[in-house]
Design a protein around this motif. Structure first.
Motif, PDB file in Angstrom:
ATOM      1  N   GLU A 196     -50.723  -7.062  20.621  1.00  0.00           N
ATOM      2  CA  GLU A 196     -50.090  -5.883  21.229  1.00  0.00           C
ATOM      3  C   GLU A 196     -48.563  -5.987  21.154  1.00  0.00           C
ATOM      4  N   ARG A 197     -48.093  -6.189  19.919  1.00  0.00           N
ATOM      5  CA  ARG A 197     -46.661  -6.298  19.657  1.00  0.00           C
ATOM      6  C   ARG A 197     -46.193  -5.088  18.863  1.00  0.00           C
ATOM      7  N   THR A 198     -45.098  -4.498  19.277  1.00  0.00           N
ATOM      8  CA  THR A 198     -44.495  -3.381  18.547  1.00  0.00           C
ATOM      9  C   THR A 198     -43.983  -3.876  17.199  1.00  0.00           C
ATOM     10  N   ILE A 199     -44.157  -3.055  16.150  1.00  0.00           N
ATOM     11  CA  ILE A 199     -43.689  -3.424  14.819  1.00  0.00           C
ATOM     12  C   ILE A 199     -42.663  -2.403  14.328  1.00  0.00           C
ATOM     13  N   ALA A 200     -41.734  -2.869  13.508  1.00  0.00           N
ATOM     14  CA  ALA A 200     -40.774  -2.002  12.830  1.00  0.00           C
ATOM     15  C   ALA A 200     -41.207  -1.908  11.375  1.00  0.00           C
ATOM     16  N   VAL A 201     -41.381  -0.678  10.860  1.00  0.00           N
ATOM     17  CA  VAL A 201     -41.940  -0.504   9.523  1.00  0.00           C
ATOM     18  C   VAL A 201     -41.029   0.359   8.665  1.00  0.00           C
ATOM     19  N   ASP A 202     -41.145   0.134   7.358  1.00  0.00           N
ATOM     20  CA  ASP A 202     -40.583   1.040   6.356  1.00  0.00           C
ATOM     21  C   ASP A 202     -41.760   1.785   5.751  1.00  0.00           C
ATOM     22  N   TYR A 203     -41.764   3.108   5.916  1.00  0.00           N
ATOM     23  CA  TYR A 203     -42.933   3.901   5.541  1.00  0.00           C
ATOM     24  C   TYR A 203     -42.521   5.071   4.659  1.00  0.00           C
TER      25      TYR A 203
ATOM     26  N   ASP B  95     -43.722   8.767   3.196  1.00  0.00           N
ATOM     27  CA  ASP B  95     -44.692   9.822   3.467  1.00  0.00           C
ATOM     28  C   ASP B  95     -45.349  10.298   2.174  1.00  0.00           C
ATOM     29  N   ALA B  96     -46.117  11.383   2.259  1.00  0.00           N
ATOM     30  CA  ALA B  96     -46.863  11.863   1.097  1.00  0.00           C
ATOM     31  C   ALA B  96     -45.953  12.264  -0.054  1.00  0.00           C
ATOM     32  N   ASN B  97     -44.704  12.610   0.244  1.00  0.00           N
ATOM     33  CA  ASN B  97     -43.737  12.991  -0.793  1.00  0.00           C
ATOM     34  C   ASN B  97     -42.868  11.826  -1.249  1.00  0.00           C
ATOM     35  N   GLY B  98     -43.177  10.624  -0.746  1.00  0.00           N
ATOM     36  CA  GLY B  98     -42.414   9.448  -1.127  1.00  0.00           C
ATOM     37  C   GLY B  98     -41.107   9.283  -0.386  1.00  0.00           C
ATOM     38  N   ILE B  99     -40.875  10.098   0.625  1.00  0.00           N
ATOM     39  CA  ILE B  99     -39.639  10.021   1.392  1.00  0.00           C
ATOM     40  C   ILE B  99     -39.747   8.889   2.407  1.00  0.00           C
ATOM     41  N   PRO B 100     -38.840   7.912   2.335  1.00  0.00           N
ATOM     42  CA  PRO B 100     -38.946   6.755   3.233  1.00  0.00           C
ATOM     43  C   PRO B 100     -38.387   7.052   4.620  1.00  0.00           C
ATOM     44  N   THR B 101     -38.981   6.436   5.621  1.00  0.00           N
ATOM     45  CA  THR B 101     -38.470   6.502   6.991  1.00  0.00           C
ATOM     46  C   THR B 101     -38.635   5.132   7.632  1.00  0.00           C
ATOM     47  N   ALA B 102     -37.767   4.846   8.578  1.00  0.00           N
ATOM     48  CA  ALA B 102     -37.872   3.628   9.378  1.00  0.00           C
ATOM     49  C   ALA B 102     -38.451   4.025  10.734  1.00  0.00           C
ATOM     50  N   ARG B 103     -39.511   3.333  11.129  1.00  0.00           N
ATOM     51  CA  ARG B 103     -40.177   3.696  12.376  1.00  0.00           C
ATOM     52  C   ARG B 103     -40.529   2.449  13.170  1.00  0.00           C
ATOM     53  N   GLU B 104     -40.740   2.663  14.453  1.00  0.00           N
ATOM     54  CA  GLU B 104     -41.298   1.629  15.302  1.00  0.00           C
ATOM     55  C   GLU B 104     -42.655   2.117  15.788  1.00  0.00           C
ATOM     56  N   LEU B 105     -43.652   1.250  15.670  1.00  0.00           N
ATOM     57  CA  LEU B 105     -45.025   1.632  15.975  1.00  0.00           C
ATOM     58  C   LEU B 105     -45.662   0.620  16.919  1.00  0.00           C
TER      59      LEU B 105
ATOM     60  N   PHE C 189     -49.218   4.323  17.787  1.00  0.00           N
ATOM     61  CA  PHE C 189     -48.338   5.215  18.534  1.00  0.00           C
ATOM     62  C   PHE C 189     -46.960   5.110  17.902  1.00  0.00           C
ATOM     63  N   CYS C 190     -46.432   6.251  17.445  1.00  0.00           N
ATOM     64  CA  CYS C 190     -45.147   6.291  16.764  1.00  0.00           C
ATOM     65  C   CYS C 190     -44.032   6.577  17.767  1.00  0.00           C
ATOM     66  N   HIS C 191     -43.086   5.648  17.868  1.00  0.00           N
ATOM     67  CA  HIS C 191     -41.974   5.835  18.796  1.00  0.00           C
ATOM     68  C   HIS C 191     -41.070   6.982  18.345  1.00  0.00           C
ATOM     69  N   LEU C 192     -40.966   7.194  17.029  1.00  0.00           N
ATOM     70  CA  LEU C 192     -40.120   8.267  16.517  1.00  0.00           C
ATOM     71  C   LEU C 192     -40.662   9.633  16.929  1.00  0.00           C
ATOM     72  N   ARG C 193     -41.965   9.827  16.774  1.00  0.00           N
ATOM     73  CA  ARG C 193     -42.593  11.112  17.103  1.00  0.00           C
ATOM     74  C   ARG C 193     -43.062  11.184  18.546  1.00  0.00           C
TER      75      ARG C 193
END
Length: 234
Positions: free
Chosen positions: A148-155, A157-167, A184-188
């Motif tokens: 149950e540790r929050t992770i920081a990801v480079d993701y 999307d379907a169009n190949g656009i990268p985003t940095a998120r915490e999940l 659970f997405c912290h960004l959204r």
């Protein structure tokens, strides 16, 4: 029903029913008479099972590692073959190896007749289309979810656009032909589904969301079940 299968079914009923389980409840669960339940309880005790209780009060199974294995009923063996074979084909490399190892262990430790049924099972699984390859360490991702540790990801999307998120990672599931992370997405500030093949990398933070994973996952699954069509992937 063969006697061994009946004893195995009784063991499962002792595990599943509220304790102490009465002979009447066990008989209803297994489809035999109360007298048969008493006789089978004595048999299980003779085999090494520690079962507390008595007639008129109820029975409680105390797990005992010295209990000889009773094996599986035929349908359970077929289910194991299908499930483990499926994992060898769609799982990440670590899970695929684990599934192969589990099948080997089962074959070597089951009674001869059941090992033969496992080896020559009627049911099996075959996939001609493999899921998209995963480039991240899925084992580390599973561990982060378990801890149950929050992770920081480079993701991407379907169009190949990268985003940095915490999940907050909740579980990994095979959804619509690909491995997905339910999180659970912290960004959204909402639950989202993330395809593992679109994860470009992740790091595990020192922030914990314990003990909320189970209720969060239950809430997300209830939402997914209520949606039609299924929840779209991010």
């Amino acid at each position: 029903m063969p006697r061994t299968d009946r004893l195995f079914q009784l063991m499962q009923a002792l595990r599943d029913l509220p304790t102490p389980a009465t002979a009447q409840a066990l008989a209803l669960e297994t489809g035999v008479s109360d007298r048969t339940i008493y006789r089978d309880i004595d048999t299980l005790r003779g085999l090494g099972a520690v079962i507390d209780g008595e007639a008129g009060f109820g029975f409680t199974l105390i797990e005992d590692a010295t209990l000889p294995p009773l094996g599986f009923v035929p349908e359970e063996i077929e289910a194991l073959v299908v499930g483990l074979t499926e994992v060898t084909q769609i799982g990440d490399p670590t899970l695929a190896r684990a599934a192969k190892s589990a099948l080997t262990k089962l074959k070597s430790r089951l009674p001869a007749a059941q090992a033969h049924r496992l080896k020559h099972a009627v049911l099996t699984a075959k996939r001609f289309y493999k899921p998209p390859p995963i480039t991240i360490d899925a084992s580390a991702l599973r561990q982060a979810a378990w801890e149950e540790r929050t992770i920081a990801v480079d993701y991407a999307d379907a169009n190949g656009i990268p985003t940095a998120r915490e999940l907050d990672p909740l579980t990994i599931t095979f959804l619509d032909g690909t491995h997905c992370l339910l999180a659970f997405c912290h960004l959204r500030q909402d639950y989202r589904v993330f395809r593992l093949d679109r994860l470009r990398g992740f790091t595990v933070t020192d922030r914990s969301f314990r003990p909320r994973r189970i209720p969060m996952l239950r809430e997300f699954k209830n939402r997914l079940d209520a949606e039609a069509p299924p929840h779209s992937q991010t």
